[in-house]
Design a protein around this motif. Structure first.
Motif, PDB file in Angstrom:
ATOM      1  N   ASN A 188     -15.813  10.289   2.956  1.00  0.00           N
ATOM      2  CA  ASN A 188     -15.280   8.928   2.898  1.00  0.00           C
ATOM      3  C   ASN A 188     -16.219   8.022   3.683  1.00  0.00           C
ATOM      4  O   ASN A 188     -16.468   8.266   4.869  1.00  0.00           O
ATOM      5  CB  ASN A 188     -13.878   8.860   3.500  1.00  0.00           C
ATOM      6  N   LEU A 189     -16.725   6.989   3.031  1.00  0.00           N
ATOM      7  CA  LEU A 189     -17.713   6.128   3.687  1.00  0.00           C
ATOM      8  C   LEU A 189     -17.091   5.175   4.703  1.00  0.00           C
ATOM      9  O   LEU A 189     -17.712   4.851   5.712  1.00  0.00           O
ATOM     10  CB  LEU A 189     -18.455   5.308   2.628  1.00  0.00           C
ATOM     11  N   PHE A 190     -15.866   4.700   4.439  1.00  0.00           N
ATOM     12  CA  PHE A 190     -15.267   3.661   5.270  1.00  0.00           C
ATOM     13  C   PHE A 190     -13.811   3.976   5.587  1.00  0.00           C
ATOM     14  O   PHE A 190     -13.112   4.575   4.776  1.00  0.00           O
ATOM     15  CB  PHE A 190     -15.323   2.301   4.562  1.00  0.00           C
ATOM     16  N   ARG A 191     -13.354   3.531   6.753  1.00  0.00           N
ATOM     17  CA  ARG A 191     -11.923   3.614   7.070  1.00  0.00           C
ATOM     18  C   ARG A 191     -11.148   2.605   6.225  1.00  0.00           C
ATOM     19  O   ARG A 191     -10.081   2.921   5.707  1.00  0.00           O
ATOM     20  CB  ARG A 191     -11.693   3.326   8.558  1.00  0.00           C
ATOM     21  N   PHE A 192     -11.706   1.398   6.106  1.00  0.00           N
ATOM     22  CA  PHE A 192     -11.163   0.401   5.174  1.00  0.00           C
ATOM     23  C   PHE A 192     -12.294   0.022   4.239  1.00  0.00           C
ATOM     24  O   PHE A 192     -13.305  -0.546   4.661  1.00  0.00           O
ATOM     25  CB  PHE A 192     -10.639  -0.832   5.909  1.00  0.00           C
ATOM     26  N   ASP A 193     -12.139   0.333   2.973  1.00  0.00           N
ATOM     27  CA  ASP A 193     -13.227   0.192   2.021  1.00  0.00           C
ATOM     28  C   ASP A 193     -13.282  -1.216   1.430  1.00  0.00           C
ATOM     29  O   ASP A 193     -12.905  -1.445   0.288  1.00  0.00           O
ATOM     30  CB  ASP A 193     -13.085   1.240   0.912  1.00  0.00           C
ATOM     31  N   PHE A 194     -13.798  -2.145   2.210  1.00  0.00           N
ATOM     32  CA  PHE A 194     -13.944  -3.530   1.764  1.00  0.00           C
ATOM     33  C   PHE A 194     -15.136  -3.693   0.821  1.00  0.00           C
ATOM     34  O   PHE A 194     -15.181  -4.621   0.027  1.00  0.00           O
ATOM     35  CB  PHE A 194     -14.157  -4.453   2.976  1.00  0.00           C
ATOM     36  N   LEU A 195     -16.108  -2.762   0.895  1.00  0.00           N
ATOM     37  CA  LEU A 195     -17.350  -2.900   0.141  1.00  0.00           C
ATOM     38  C   LEU A 195     -17.247  -2.348  -1.278  1.00  0.00           C
ATOM     39  O   LEU A 195     -17.752  -2.945  -2.223  1.00  0.00           O
ATOM     40  CB  LEU A 195     -18.489  -2.192   0.873  1.00  0.00           C
ATOM     41  N   MET A 196     -16.556  -1.203  -1.452  1.00  0.00           N
ATOM     42  CA  MET A 196     -16.552  -0.511  -2.741  1.00  0.00           C
ATOM     43  C   MET A 196     -15.171  -0.456  -3.390  1.00  0.00           C
ATOM     44  O   MET A 196     -14.940   0.302  -4.326  1.00  0.00           O
ATOM     45  CB  MET A 196     -17.103   0.905  -2.567  1.00  0.00           C
ATOM     46  N   MET A 197     -14.235  -1.221  -2.891  1.00  0.00           N
ATOM     47  CA  MET A 197     -12.906  -1.387  -3.503  1.00  0.00           C
ATOM     48  C   MET A 197     -12.171  -0.057  -3.722  1.00  0.00           C
ATOM     49  O   MET A 197     -11.462   0.124  -4.710  1.00  0.00           O
ATOM     50  CB  MET A 197     -13.016  -2.147  -4.825  1.00  0.00           C
ATOM     51  N   GLY A 198     -12.347   0.887  -2.812  1.00  0.00           N
ATOM     52  CA  GLY A 198     -11.656   2.162  -2.903  1.00  0.00           C
ATOM     53  C   GLY A 198     -12.545   3.307  -3.320  1.00  0.00           C
ATOM     54  O   GLY A 198     -12.249   4.471  -3.031  1.00  0.00           O
ATOM     55  N   ASN A 213      -4.762   6.589  -6.819  1.00  0.00           N
ATOM     56  CA  ASN A 213      -4.948   5.998  -5.495  1.00  0.00           C
ATOM     57  C   ASN A 213      -5.934   6.842  -4.704  1.00  0.00           C
ATOM     58  O   ASN A 213      -5.656   7.983  -4.360  1.00  0.00           O
ATOM     59  CB  ASN A 213      -3.604   5.920  -4.771  1.00  0.00           C
ATOM     60  N   PHE A 214      -7.103   6.275  -4.421  1.00  0.00           N
ATOM     61  CA  PHE A 214      -8.132   7.024  -3.691  1.00  0.00           C
ATOM     62  C   PHE A 214      -7.894   7.017  -2.184  1.00  0.00           C
ATOM     63  O   PHE A 214      -8.497   7.789  -1.459  1.00  0.00           O
ATOM     64  CB  PHE A 214      -9.517   6.460  -3.992  1.00  0.00           C
ATOM     65  N   GLY A 215      -7.058   6.138  -1.693  1.00  0.00           N
ATOM     66  CA  GLY A 215      -6.721   6.144  -0.276  1.00  0.00           C
ATOM     67  C   GLY A 215      -5.727   7.256   0.030  1.00  0.00           C
ATOM     68  O   GLY A 215      -4.930   7.647  -0.826  1.00  0.00           O
ATOM     69  N   PHE A 216      -5.754   7.765   1.263  1.00  0.00           N
ATOM     70  CA  PHE A 216      -4.809   8.824   1.657  1.00  0.00           C
ATOM     71  C   PHE A 216      -4.121   8.483   2.972  1.00  0.00           C
ATOM     72  O   PHE A 216      -2.902   8.491   3.063  1.00  0.00           O
ATOM     73  CB  PHE A 216      -5.544  10.165   1.779  1.00  0.00           C
ATOM     74  N   LYS A 217      -4.904   8.147   3.994  1.00  0.00           N
ATOM     75  CA  LYS A 217      -4.336   7.715   5.265  1.00  0.00           C
ATOM     76  C   LYS A 217      -3.765   6.297   5.117  1.00  0.00           C
ATOM     77  O   LYS A 217      -4.125   5.562   4.200  1.00  0.00           O
ATOM     78  CB  LYS A 217      -5.405   7.728   6.360  1.00  0.00           C
ATOM     79  N   TRP A 218      -2.893   5.912   6.039  1.00  0.00           N
ATOM     80  CA  TRP A 218      -2.237   4.608   5.927  1.00  0.00           C
ATOM     81  C   TRP A 218      -3.231   3.452   5.939  1.00  0.00           C
ATOM     82  O   TRP A 218      -2.994   2.400   5.320  1.00  0.00           O
ATOM     83  CB  TRP A 218      -1.221   4.431   7.055  1.00  0.00           C
ATOM     84  N   TYR A 219      -4.344   3.627   6.638  1.00  0.00           N
ATOM     85  CA  TYR A 219      -5.325   2.552   6.763  1.00  0.00           C
ATOM     86  C   TYR A 219      -6.362   2.571   5.636  1.00  0.00           C
ATOM     87  O   TYR A 219      -7.191   1.664   5.535  1.00  0.00           O
ATOM     88  CB  TYR A 219      -6.063   2.647   8.114  1.00  0.00           C
ATOM     89  N   GLU A 220      -6.337   3.557   4.776  1.00  0.00           N
ATOM     90  CA  GLU A 220      -7.289   3.656   3.673  1.00  0.00           C
ATOM     91  C   GLU A 220      -6.736   2.892   2.461  1.00  0.00           C
ATOM     92  O   GLU A 220      -6.108   3.452   1.571  1.00  0.00           O
ATOM     93  CB  GLU A 220      -7.552   5.121   3.326  1.00  0.00           C
ATOM     94  N   ASP A 222      -6.850   1.136  -0.904  1.00  0.00           N
ATOM     95  CA  ASP A 222      -7.617   1.184  -2.144  1.00  0.00           C
ATOM     96  C   ASP A 222      -7.322  -0.093  -2.929  1.00  0.00           C
ATOM     97  O   ASP A 222      -6.296  -0.211  -3.594  1.00  0.00           O
ATOM     98  CB  ASP A 222      -7.216   2.434  -2.937  1.00  0.00           C
ATOM     99  N   ILE A 223      -8.234  -1.057  -2.856  1.00  0.00           N
ATOM    100  CA  ILE A 223      -8.013  -2.364  -3.465  1.00  0.00           C
ATOM    101  C   ILE A 223      -7.879  -2.259  -4.986  1.00  0.00           C
ATOM    102  O   ILE A 223      -7.033  -2.932  -5.600  1.00  0.00           O
ATOM    103  CB  ILE A 223      -9.151  -3.328  -3.085  1.00  0.00           C
ATOM    104  N   THR A 224      -8.695  -1.413  -5.594  1.00  0.00           N
ATOM    105  CA  THR A 224      -8.610  -1.249  -7.044  1.00  0.00           C
ATOM    106  C   THR A 224      -7.244  -0.710  -7.454  1.00  0.00           C
ATOM    107  O   THR A 224      -6.661  -1.153  -8.454  1.00  0.00           O
ATOM    108  CB  THR A 224      -9.721  -0.309  -7.558  1.00  0.00           C
ATOM    109  N   TYR A 225      -6.711   0.212  -6.678  1.00  0.00           N
ATOM    110  CA  TYR A 225      -5.396   0.770  -6.989  1.00  0.00           C
ATOM    111  C   TYR A 225      -4.313  -0.302  -6.902  1.00  0.00           C
ATOM    112  O   TYR A 225      -3.386  -0.328  -7.720  1.00  0.00           O
ATOM    113  CB  TYR A 225      -5.064   1.924  -6.047  1.00  0.00           C
ATOM    114  N   LEU A 226      -4.418  -1.195  -5.935  1.00  0.00           N
ATOM    115  CA  LEU A 226      -3.437  -2.275  -5.815  1.00  0.00           C
ATOM    116  C   LEU A 226      -3.453  -3.157  -7.063  1.00  0.00           C
ATOM    117  O   LEU A 226      -2.403  -3.575  -7.566  1.00  0.00           O
ATOM    118  CB  LEU A 226      -3.728  -3.117  -4.568  1.00  0.00           C
TER     119      LEU A 226
END
Length: 247
Positions: A188-198, A213-220, A222-226
């Motif tokens: 995982n490149l980022f804790r919050f993926d602002f650059l690659m949208m998930g 949904n590519f996020g798993f932790k609460w802080y991950e 995934d903008i694309t999933y939203l």
């Protein structure tokens, strides 16, 4: 300022359709859509990726191969078997072109239900189409660039899709953190993926490839999933039942 906004629009617009249409729909089919919506997605992918347009057919099959052969010699793109990032990019381009132009025989497990629009792809992938987009980008910069350093952004507009691919397929297998120990190098490149949208939650995705949904932790987040959730609620697409994910 207009040039910066233009590049950001191409970056996030192209990235969204690569993640939404090429990756989560064509490769993994985590949701369904009507034929009309599929054709609209083809056209919008072409508009936002422009000169670096990627076919859903070529991308979808190649990405399935990446999951099946991750970090082995059969992987279409792997830092483990390519000497440098440019060697990986060239190998990826060659394999993608061979698949998309049907010059090689592909195992049927990789081709099942992958969307294909041959007529449109032939035009959108043509040198003529790519040339027109490049001319359009150059003309935009001619009219709206206000500082010399903004011209440094022009090559990015030409190669947007390959740059997105390199960030995930090269750096996403070298740098970052892991939530799941696996028999591959995905991270995982980022804790919050602002650059690659998930898309940057690459380790999560390799663990749960069938999850939208590519996020798993609460802080991950995934903008694309939203956005996919909004499109599902609005009836433009239909999400398939989401599989239970375990750590």
């Amino acid at each position: 300022m207009a040039t910066i906004i233009f590049v950001l629009l191409l970056w996030y617009g192209g990235l969204f359709f690569q993640s939404f249409f090429l990756h989560r729909y064509a490769a993994h089919q985590v949701f369904t859509m009507s034929k009309t919506m599929e054709r609209i997605s083809f056209v919008l992918t072409w508009i936002f990726q422009g000169s670096s347009y990627l076919s859903a057919y070529g991308y979808g099959i190649m990405h399935r191969m990446h999951h099946a052969y991750t970090d082995t010699e059969k992987d279409p793109h792997s830092p483990s078997h390519d000497d440098n990032v440019f060697a990986m990019m060239w190998k990826t381009k060659t394999i993608y072109s061979d698949i998309n132009e049907e010059r090689i025989i592909v195992d049927s497990r990789f081709t099942k239900n992958v969307p294909q629009w041959k007529g449109f792809d032939k035009f959108a992938s043509s040198r003529f189409s790519r040339f027109l987009w490049i001319v359009g980008y150059v003309m935009f910069f001619v009219f709206f660039t206000t500082a010399w350093w903004q011209w440094l952004l022009l090559p990015i507009t030409f190669l947007m899709a390959p740059i997105h691919g390199v960030i995930i397929n090269w750096f996403g297998h070298i740098y970052g953190y892991v939530n799941f120990k696996m028999k591959n190098t995905s991270k995982n490149l980022f804790r919050f993926d602002f650059l690659m949208m998930g898309e940057g939650y690459h380790n999560n995705h390799h663990k749960h490839a069938s999850s939208p949904n590519f996020g798993f932790k609460w802080y991950e987040i995934d903008i694309t999933y939203l956005i996919i959730k909004i499109l599902d609620a609005a009836g433009f697409i239909k999400l398939k039942p989401i599989p239970v994910r375990r750590s």
